[in-house]
Structure formats: C-alpha cells, structure tokens
Enzyme design. Sequence first.
Site, mmCIF file in Angstrom:
data_model
loop_
_atom_site.group_PDB
_atom_site.id
_atom_site.type_symbol
_atom_site.label_atom_id
_atom_site.label_comp_id
_atom_site.label_asym_id
_atom_site.label_seq_id
_atom_site.Cartn_x
_atom_site.Cartn_y
_atom_site.Cartn_z
ATOM 1 N N ASN A 1 33.114 15.344 65.235
ATOM 2 C CA ASN A 1 32.763 16.649 65.818
ATOM 3 C C ASN A 1 33.058 16.538 67.316
ATOM 4 O O ASN A 1 32.288 15.959 68.069
ATOM 5 C CB ASN A 1 31.281 16.922 65.555
ATOM 6 C CG ASN A 1 30.863 18.354 65.780
ATOM 7 O OD1 ASN A 1 29.671 18.637 65.801
ATOM 8 N ND2 ASN A 1 31.784 19.274 65.934
ATOM 9 N N CYS B 1 23.622 21.637 69.622
ATOM 10 C CA CYS B 1 24.638 20.877 68.885
ATOM 11 C C CYS B 1 24.162 19.439 68.785
ATOM 12 O O CYS B 1 24.047 18.747 69.799
ATOM 13 C CB CYS B 1 25.988 20.965 69.578
ATOM 14 S SG CYS B 1 27.264 19.946 68.798
ATOM 15 N N HIS C 1 20.850 27.969 59.701
ATOM 16 C CA HIS C 1 21.616 27.264 58.673
ATOM 17 C C HIS C 1 21.232 27.780 57.297
ATOM 18 O O HIS C 1 20.065 28.076 57.031
ATOM 19 C CB HIS C 1 21.357 25.751 58.722
ATOM 20 C CG HIS C 1 21.850 25.103 59.964
ATOM 21 N ND1 HIS C 1 23.114 24.584 60.079
ATOM 22 C CD2 HIS C 1 21.250 24.909 61.162
ATOM 23 C CE1 HIS C 1 23.277 24.083 61.304
ATOM 24 N NE2 HIS C 1 22.154 24.274 61.970
ATOM 25 N N GLU D 1 30.983 26.008 60.254
ATOM 26 C CA GLU D 1 30.201 26.356 61.434
ATOM 27 C C GLU D 1 30.585 27.729 61.956
ATOM 28 O O GLU D 1 31.777 28.056 62.053
ATOM 29 C CB GLU D 1 30.402 25.314 62.539
ATOM 30 C CG GLU D 1 29.793 23.960 62.229
ATOM 31 C CD GLU D 1 29.613 23.116 63.477
ATOM 32 O OE1 GLU D 1 28.905 23.587 64.408
ATOM 33 O OE2 GLU D 1 30.167 22.011 63.536
ATOM 34 N N ARG D 2 29.589 28.514 62.294
ATOM 35 C CA ARG D 2 29.863 29.836 62.850
ATOM 36 C C ARG D 2 30.623 29.666 64.173
ATOM 37 O O ARG D 2 30.267 28.861 65.018
ATOM 38 C CB ARG D 2 28.559 30.615 63.078
ATOM 39 C CG ARG D 2 27.569 29.935 63.990
ATOM 40 C CD ARG D 2 26.337 30.794 64.229
ATOM 41 N NE ARG D 2 25.427 30.131 65.168
ATOM 42 C CZ ARG D 2 24.345 30.701 65.682
ATOM 43 N NH1 ARG D 2 24.021 31.929 65.346
ATOM 44 N NH2 ARG D 2 23.576 30.029 66.518
ATOM 45 N N CYS E 1 28.404 18.190 61.671
ATOM 46 C CA CYS E 1 27.488 19.104 62.358
ATOM 47 C C CYS E 1 26.120 18.448 62.364
ATOM 48 O O CYS E 1 25.521 18.243 61.293
ATOM 49 C CB CYS E 1 27.444 20.459 61.655
ATOM 50 S SG CYS E 1 26.249 21.600 62.359
ATOM 51 N N GLY F 1 23.330 20.814 61.334
ATOM 52 C CA GLY F 1 23.541 21.108 59.927
ATOM 53 C C GLY F 1 23.142 19.951 59.024
ATOM 54 O O GLY F 1 22.614 20.156 57.924
#
Length: 280
Positions: free
Chosen positions: A13, A73, A165, A214-215, A223, A226
């Site tokens: 990520n 994040c 989420h 992911e939006r 994530c 997430g």
Amino acid sequence: MKYEFYKMQGCGNDYVYIDARKYAIDDPSALSIKISDRHFGIGSDGLILVAPSDTADARMIMFNLDGSEGRMCGNGIRCVGKFVHDVWGVKKDILTIETKSGIKTLKLQIDENGSAVGATVDMGKAILSPQLIPVDLDGDSVVDREVQIEDQTYHITCVSMGNPHVVLFTKDVEKLDLPAVGPKFEHHPMFPESVNTEFVEILGKDLLRMRVWERGSGETWACGTGTCATVVAACLNGYVKKGEDVRVILNGGELVINYTDERVLMTGPAKISFIGRIDV
C-alpha cells in the site's frame, strides 16, 4: 515547483510522502492526482503530508489517488511513524500521530541499525453503530445482514475504524472480479460517505485472506483499516476469537490484528522504496 519526496509502502500500500515543514502546498488534492498517476507521475495510492502537530509528535494529512481526502490510513500511519523517527530524527520508540480520526499511538519496531522497520498501532475502538459508520440501515449494528445490491443478494458486516468499511465473507476470493463488484458497494446510496469494501476468505481459526476495494483508489495491495475491520467482522461472525492474534494475507504481504472491545492493534512493516524530486 520542485518537491523532495519519499516513496514509502506498507504491504504494498504505497504513498508519496512530503515533508510539510519544508513545503507549503496550496492544492494537495490536485497534487495527489498528478503524482499518483502510475504512467505520468510517480505512481502511488495517494499522497501523505507529514506535518507538525500541536497535540502529537506529528500530523498525517492524506489524500487518495482521486484527490479525495481520507480520514485515516493504517498502512500509511506506520510509514509516517518511520518518517518521523528516521527522517525527522524523533528517536522515540513510542510516537503519537494526529489524524482526522483522532490521535493514534504507535510502538515502533527498531532494527539493529537504529531504523524503524515497522510498528504496532493502537487503532482505537471499533465503531459498530450504523449511524456513526455511516451506513443507512437500522439497528444497533450491522452483522451478517442480508442486503440487495443491484440483482445480487449479499451478507454484509459494517465497521468503522475512523473510516467506513463493509466486509463480506466469500469463497475463492482470488477469482473474484473485484473491479466489477467493488464500485457497486463504493457508490451505493446505502453508504452516504461511500465505503471501503473487503472480500474475505476464511483459511483457518487465525488466518484470513483479504482483497480490498478502497473508495477513491480502487483495488489496492493492502488496507490497514480494512484489515482491522475484517478481523472485527470475523470475530462478530464467529470465525476468529477476540483477544487473539489473527494473520491476514493481503496482496502485498501480511498484517497481524488483535481485536478486543476496547481497541484494535495492528502490526505490520513500513519501508522506504526510494527518495526523489519531482517538478510539478
């Protein structure tokens, strides 16, 4: 304008990190869109500014690759911890980082050379109230709830880790056509702030496999929030146990999550891929 940047990643990520003490960026949203492009920019899942804070060791300001600002994040904050320790020279094992979801505490992992290589992050308490996630459904929580999305029926569990989420448990997650199904959840009116969507396969009593849409970014290799939401949802559905370490396999590596009613702990790596300068 030329910017010095650090390309960093946690389990794949990846974000571009810029020292906000050095540069005043008028439009970070536009900058994130430009530098995140993997053909004409640096290439990343977004932009993270590391800024001074009046209440913590540093402040994390993050933008997705579409320019939207994120609240939190999990993989990014571990890299912020490494940045503050290794680049700013704040030589503490325990750091506090201010985010739009509150102040988070990191316990850094330091190698024999004195560099931070990872961290355990106290992600705070999981939020289950539909109004606070937010998701437009009734009840005190949304656990294994049957919903209709277009012409398909799904069973969903909803969790906020400072951002929304929705978690779905499935088989053969590797075969899932995520670009086809992910946007159906991200943009559904059930989720007024859009949503991050995790598709999860149970591999064992303490082992999960997760893919994430992911939006604002699409499918990413990992994530952090997430992964935390996934373990919370797995506990609520009876697949894993509270208070025990759970390994989650992501496209870019593994994270270890421990969920209790009081907090969620996330442990994983933080690495610098390269350092450079870009003229925008």
